[in-house]
Design an enzyme around this catalytic site. Sequence first.
Site, PDB file in Angstrom:
ATOM      1  N   SER A 173       4.846   0.308  -4.905  1.00 43.16           N
ATOM      2  CA  SER A 173       4.259   0.576  -3.831  1.00 43.16           C
ATOM      3  C   SER A 173       3.481  -0.217  -2.958  1.00 43.16           C
ATOM      4  O   SER A 173       2.854  -1.129  -3.833  1.00 43.16           O
ATOM      5  CB  SER A 173       3.529   1.984  -3.805  1.00 43.16           C
ATOM      6  N   LYS A 174       2.965   0.025  -1.727  1.00 46.48           N
ATOM      7  CA  LYS A 174       1.965  -1.084  -0.960  1.00 46.48           C
ATOM      8  C   LYS A 174       0.632  -0.763  -1.756  1.00 46.48           C
ATOM      9  O   LYS A 174       0.152  -1.917  -1.938  1.00 46.48           O
ATOM     10  CB  LYS A 174       2.016  -0.459   0.310  1.00 46.48           C
TER      11      LYS A 174
END
Length: 506
Positions: free
Chosen positions: A260-261
């Site tokens: 994920s970011k």
Amino acid sequence: MNTRVRFAPSPTGPLHIGGVRTALYNYLFAKKNNGTFLLRIEDTDQTRFVEGAEAYIVEAFKWLGLTFDEGVGIGGAHGPYRQSERKALYKPYAEQLVRDGWAYYAFDTAEELDAKRKEAEAEKKTFQYDANTRMGMVNSLTLPAEEVTRRLESGDHYVIRFKYPDNVDIHVHDLIRGEVVINSSLLDDKVLYKSDGMPTYHLANIVDDHLMEISHVIRGEEWLPFAPLHVMRYKAFGWDAPQFAPLPLLLKPDGNGKLSKRDGDRLGFPVFPLQWHDPKSGETSSGYRESGYLPDAVINMLALLGWNPGNDQEMMTLDELIELFSIDKISKAGAKFSLDKAKWFNHEYILQKSADELYPHFAKILADKGISTEESYIKSVIDLIKERLNFLGDFWDQASYFFVAPTEYDPQALKKRWKEGTGEKLRAIDSILTSIQPFDKMQAHDAVMKHIQDNELNMGQVLNSLRIALVGTAKGPELFTIIELLGVDEVVRRVERAIGVIEAGQ
Ligand code: GLU
């Protein structure tokens, strides 16, 4: 049959590198099979639309050097390629399914659905609109025909839901996992169309894949739960389904869940190809381009996250990747992202590039600092220091002393190398260097070494203190090459300045 594949992003924000990998595999597969690679923008969900996201996607692929043959911004015989511009064509398909008994109108209000959900929750169940519940709801299966017509004509809000046949085994075949069987009773009646005039992903995606004559659907594994739905809808429409290849997930470096970011922020690597400035939150997220990665390094690294050529080969150009790519070598297991590997690829690609190729990147870094120097000088510096770079942005850290004289000197190095009398010893070296006319690196090296031996000087101390005077630290490439590049006049100036600064501080 022609090979036609598509990349179909929704413009809901910057493109995750998992999406870039999906596009890359589609691209490689298309090129390998002399096929067509198209870009379709899936923007039917207006609530998730983000300004600038489409332009970002186009720019990202331009940077990566992956070109589409057909699609948004290019055109082609199957356009338009933006779903919002195709809006009018979806409704008849949804209505066709209703007519043929594969779908129905549902009029349940948000409150009614909510009440059902609460009822189920009270019994520790999850409400699902499906074969078991649909006959207890407000829809065209339960209302009299006249009532349905009345509601439709009076403009009542409705959705069209897909109607799974009850209790049939759906055989889903994909190129990565083979065959999976799912019973239709487990599946919920997905919404295909809303009376606001917009199709959902579930309708638009397959109508477009059909109309655009897509032969292979290569997309992220996160869409796998919808595979039975896709299979059934092709059946409902009486269309031949494309072949499916669900790609393994891109995992966090420790393998625990999807990348994920936030992992990127936490562990210090970008998860987007280009920097992204979010128009809503104002937040800026880093990109591979701005972090000093080369596009071909990113492509090579991503290609190997979920695929391999069947041997240990790691470095591959785009042409080699096309040559070697095949769907049967895509793995089923998720691929762990590795920052070290990303760094390694980038380093190797920087090493492979010529000074001519790297020049524009570094000339820009220098120009931003207000430095303009001869191109040939910059290129000589590049040749000398590129082996020390992992990222393009490391250039300044590694090479600044070739452009500006150090003003500070590493205190630890000084403590170890700069003793009383060092200044005088360096001045003696200066005279030797100055006496070699025209300057010759080997000759200078030999003369300095002879001087050190003849005078029984400590070689490490003399050469390292000279290095500190020129570089500011005890690091850097071979000393006489630095001297040659800086030029003897500059060497003399730097030695004098170092003596002044250091001896004043001692
Ligand atoms: N619009 C979907 C996405 O953003 C497309 C998925 C697919 O390739 O079918 O991922």
